[in-house]
Design an enzyme around this catalytic site. Structure first.
Site, PDB file in Angstrom:
ATOM      1  N   ALA A  90      -4.780  -0.032 -61.309  1.00 17.15           N
ATOM      2  CA  ALA A  90      -5.433   0.194 -62.603  1.00 17.15           C
ATOM      3  C   ALA A  90      -4.687   1.316 -63.308  1.00 17.15           C
ATOM      4  O   ALA A  90      -4.063   2.163 -62.657  1.00 17.15           O
ATOM      5  CB  ALA A  90      -6.881   0.581 -62.377  1.00 17.15           C
ATOM      6  N   GLY A 145      -5.322  -1.929 -57.730  1.00 19.16           N
ATOM      7  CA  GLY A 145      -5.638  -3.172 -58.440  1.00 19.16           C
ATOM      8  C   GLY A 145      -4.548  -4.220 -58.326  1.00 19.16           C
ATOM      9  O   GLY A 145      -4.819  -5.426 -58.442  1.00 19.16           O
ATOM     10  N   GLU A 181      -5.248  -5.837 -55.053  1.00 21.55           N
ATOM     11  CA  GLU A 181      -6.479  -6.621 -55.226  1.00 21.55           C
ATOM     12  C   GLU A 181      -6.217  -7.898 -56.028  1.00 21.55           C
ATOM     13  O   GLU A 181      -6.771  -8.955 -55.740  1.00 21.55           O
ATOM     14  CB  GLU A 181      -7.544  -5.750 -55.915  1.00 21.55           C
ATOM     15  CG  GLU A 181      -8.000  -4.603 -55.037  1.00 21.55           C
ATOM     16  CD  GLU A 181      -8.809  -3.570 -55.785  1.00 21.55           C
ATOM     17  OE1 GLU A 181      -8.303  -2.990 -56.774  1.00 21.55           O
ATOM     18  OE2 GLU A 181      -9.962  -3.314 -55.402  1.00 21.55           O
ATOM     19  N   GLU A 233      -6.447   4.366 -53.571  1.00 25.51           N
ATOM     20  CA  GLU A 233      -7.490   4.989 -54.416  1.00 25.51           C
ATOM     21  C   GLU A 233      -8.048   6.259 -53.799  1.00 25.51           C
ATOM     22  O   GLU A 233      -8.480   7.169 -54.512  1.00 25.51           O
ATOM     23  CB  GLU A 233      -8.637   3.988 -54.672  1.00 25.51           C
ATOM     24  CG  GLU A 233      -8.280   2.819 -55.568  1.00 25.51           C
ATOM     25  CD  GLU A 233      -7.679   1.632 -54.833  1.00 25.51           C
ATOM     26  OE1 GLU A 233      -7.292   1.772 -53.644  1.00 25.51           O
ATOM     27  OE2 GLU A 233      -7.585   0.559 -55.453  1.00 25.51           O
TER      28      GLU A 233
HETATM   29  N1  COA Z   1      -1.420   3.979 -63.903  1.00 29.19           N
HETATM   30  C1  COA Z   1      -0.767   4.533 -64.927  1.00 29.19           C
HETATM   31  N2  COA Z   1       0.538   4.875 -64.879  1.00 29.19           N
HETATM   32  C2  COA Z   1       1.170   4.662 -63.715  1.00 29.19           C
HETATM   33  C3  COA Z   1       0.545   4.097 -62.603  1.00 29.19           C
HETATM   34  C4  COA Z   1      -0.819   3.742 -62.718  1.00 29.19           C
HETATM   35  N3  COA Z   1      -1.478   3.161 -61.733  1.00 29.19           N
HETATM   36  N4  COA Z   1       1.445   4.010 -61.601  1.00 29.19           N
HETATM   37  C5  COA Z   1       2.595   4.514 -62.082  1.00 29.19           C
HETATM   38  N5  COA Z   1       2.428   4.912 -63.347  1.00 29.19           N
HETATM   39  C6  COA Z   1       3.431   5.509 -64.243  1.00 29.19           C
HETATM   40  C7  COA Z   1       3.730   6.960 -63.850  1.00 29.19           C
HETATM   41  O1  COA Z   1       2.763   7.828 -64.382  1.00 29.19           O
HETATM   42  C8  COA Z   1       5.101   7.129 -64.437  1.00 29.19           C
HETATM   43  O2  COA Z   1       4.968   7.368 -65.821  1.00 29.19           O
HETATM   44  P1  COA Z   1       5.924   8.447 -66.572  1.00 29.19           P
HETATM   45  O3  COA Z   1       7.328   7.915 -66.370  1.00 29.19           O
HETATM   46  O4  COA Z   1       5.467   8.380 -67.989  1.00 29.19           O
HETATM   47  O5  COA Z   1       5.695   9.737 -65.879  1.00 29.19           O
HETATM   48  C9  COA Z   1       5.750   5.764 -64.257  1.00 29.19           C
HETATM   49  O6  COA Z   1       4.675   4.843 -64.066  1.00 29.19           O
HETATM   50  C10 COA Z   1       6.648   5.695 -63.042  1.00 29.19           C
HETATM   51  O7  COA Z   1       5.895   6.122 -61.897  1.00 29.19           O
HETATM   52  P2  COA Z   1       6.412   7.280 -60.906  1.00 29.19           P
HETATM   53  O8  COA Z   1       5.198   7.834 -60.213  1.00 29.19           O
HETATM   54  O9  COA Z   1       7.271   8.247 -61.623  1.00 29.19           O
HETATM   55  O10 COA Z   1       7.309   6.419 -59.913  1.00 29.19           O
HETATM   56  P3  COA Z   1       7.594   6.705 -58.376  1.00 29.19           P
HETATM   57  O11 COA Z   1       8.647   5.741 -57.977  1.00 29.19           O
HETATM   58  O12 COA Z   1       7.846   8.154 -58.148  1.00 29.19           O
HETATM   59  O13 COA Z   1       6.227   6.344 -57.614  1.00 29.19           O
HETATM   60  C11 COA Z   1       4.301   4.982 -57.127  1.00 29.19           C
HETATM   61  C12 COA Z   1       5.756   5.021 -57.621  1.00 29.19           C
HETATM   62  C13 COA Z   1       3.798   3.557 -57.311  1.00 29.19           C
HETATM   63  C14 COA Z   1       4.225   5.380 -55.640  1.00 29.19           C
HETATM   64  C15 COA Z   1       3.436   5.983 -57.962  1.00 29.19           C
HETATM   65  O14 COA Z   1       3.682   5.720 -59.341  1.00 29.19           O
HETATM   66  C16 COA Z   1       1.970   5.872 -57.734  1.00 29.19           C
HETATM   67  O15 COA Z   1       1.471   6.381 -56.725  1.00 29.19           O
HETATM   68  N6  COA Z   1       1.220   5.253 -58.672  1.00 29.19           N
HETATM   69  C17 COA Z   1      -0.207   5.185 -58.609  1.00 29.19           C
HETATM   70  C18 COA Z   1      -0.665   4.127 -57.636  1.00 29.19           C
HETATM   71  C19 COA Z   1      -2.175   4.128 -57.535  1.00 29.19           C
HETATM   72  O16 COA Z   1      -2.782   5.101 -57.167  1.00 29.19           O
HETATM   73  N7  COA Z   1      -2.794   2.975 -57.851  1.00 29.19           N
HETATM   74  C20 COA Z   1      -4.218   2.822 -57.797  1.00 29.19           C
HETATM   75  C21 COA Z   1      -4.854   3.207 -59.072  1.00 29.19           C
HETATM   76  S1  COA Z   1      -6.620   3.073 -59.004  1.00 29.19           S
END
Ligand code: COA
Length: 263
Positions: free
Chosen positions: A66, A111, A114, A134
């Site tokens: 999400a 998500g 999911e 999460e």
């Molecule tokens: N929602 C909104 N933005 C997200 C996102 C999410 N779920 N997941 C990644 N992004 C955005 C980051 O904020 C970043 O934006 P920016 O470039 O403007 O800063 C961009 O996507 C790239 O992500 P980044 O974290 O820099 O890449 P990474 O390779 O270092 O890490 C992940 C990748 C997937 C491990 C990490 O982005 C992450 O943990 N995301 C969240 C996953 C999550 O918790 N999902 C469940 C949500 S309920």
């Protein structure tokens, strides 16, 4: 409807929905749910589209969950409504009477995992990563993750994944039964499309029956599930496609199955 968050195209009987917010790793915002819902209706009503494939744009992600940037503006009631909206759309996807394949090209987190679990099966790139992180945000999965994960990988593994928030690589996800096939990243779409086209050549009524009987059967006892199977077997037996399939076998030719769910 003009899509802002996804791309959609239909080819060779297969609809391909691509999540297209690569800068946010294809995270799901409310607008994306409306667009997924629209595509599901489109595929449901278009006889030329026999299979739906879901994938993510860009190198890194299928869907990274999400959209977390929406969270600070939500209160508890709005968060609940957001979870219910996601669940509604994922149920709609799950009950589409046509095969749906998740083609997971990268991160499928929260998500995204999911969503993949709401498809009929998951094909993954060797670079794919799955998880329910999460817990790191102080919440639990909200789009059916606790329930579908437990049904797919068992109660203990589901609780472990949701409690630790740890990611699985594609081979681990396959070993746990979450993923059915793993392909090298550059072959993932090609290999997925081969199977999608194969399914598009199958009798649509049979695919629908398999999907419905397996899904409904998972929620009832074995005897009730087998009764559903026998009933659907009888319905298939009376179909034009069954007459065609049996005749083609006996006449040593390729069957010409119907194009429609109504035949
Ligand atoms: N929602 C909104 N933005 C997200 C996102 C999410 N779920 N997941 C990644 N992004 C955005 C980051 O904020 C970043 O934006 P920016 O470039 O403007 O800063 C961009 O996507 C790239 O992500 P980044 O974290 O820099 O890449 P990474 O390779 O270092 O890490 C992940 C990748 C997937 C491990 C990490 O982005 C992450 O943990 N995301 C969240 C996953 C999550 O918790 N999902 C469940 C949500 S309920």
């Amino acid at each position: 409807m003009n899509y802002k968050n996804i791309l959609f195209e239909g080819k060779d009987g297969v609809g391909v929905l691509t999540f297209n917010r690569p800068k946010a790793l294809n995270a799901l915002n409310p607008g994306t749910f409306d667009e997924i819902s629209h595509v599901i209706e489109r595929v449901r009503s278009d006889e030329a589209l026999r299979v739906l494939v879901l994938t993510g744009a860009g190198e890194k992600a299928f869907v990274a969950g999400a959209d977390i940037s929406e969270f600070p503006s939500m209160n508890s009631l709005q968060a609940r409504a957001f979870a219910e909206r996601g669940q509604e759309v994922f149920f709609k996807l799950e009950s589409l009477p046509k095969p749906v394949i998740a083609c997971v090209n990268g991160f499928a987190l929260g998500g995204g995992c999911e969503l993949a679990m709401s498809c009929d099966f998951i094909y993954a790139s060797d670079k794919a990563r799955f998880g329910q992180p999460e817990v790191n945000l102080g919440i639990i999965p909200g789009f059916g993750g606790t329930q579908r994960l437990a049904r797919l990988v068992g109660r203990a593994a589901a609780k472990e994944l949701c409690m630790t928030g740890e990611m699985l690589d594609a081979q681990q996800a396959k070993a746990m039964g979450l993923v059915t096939r793993v392909f090298p990243g550059d072959l993932l779409m090609e290999e997925t499309m081969k199977i999608a086209r194969l399914l598009a050549s199958r009798a649509p009524n049979v695919l629908r029956s398999v999907k419905q009987v397996v899904d409904r059967g998972m929620d009832v006892d074995l005897k009730t599930g087998c009764a559903l199977e026998a009933e659907a077997f009888g319905v298939c037996f009376a179909s034009r496609d069954c007459r065609e399939g049996v005749s083609a076998f006996l006449e040593k030719r390729k069957p010409q199955f119907s194009q429609s769910l109504e035949d």
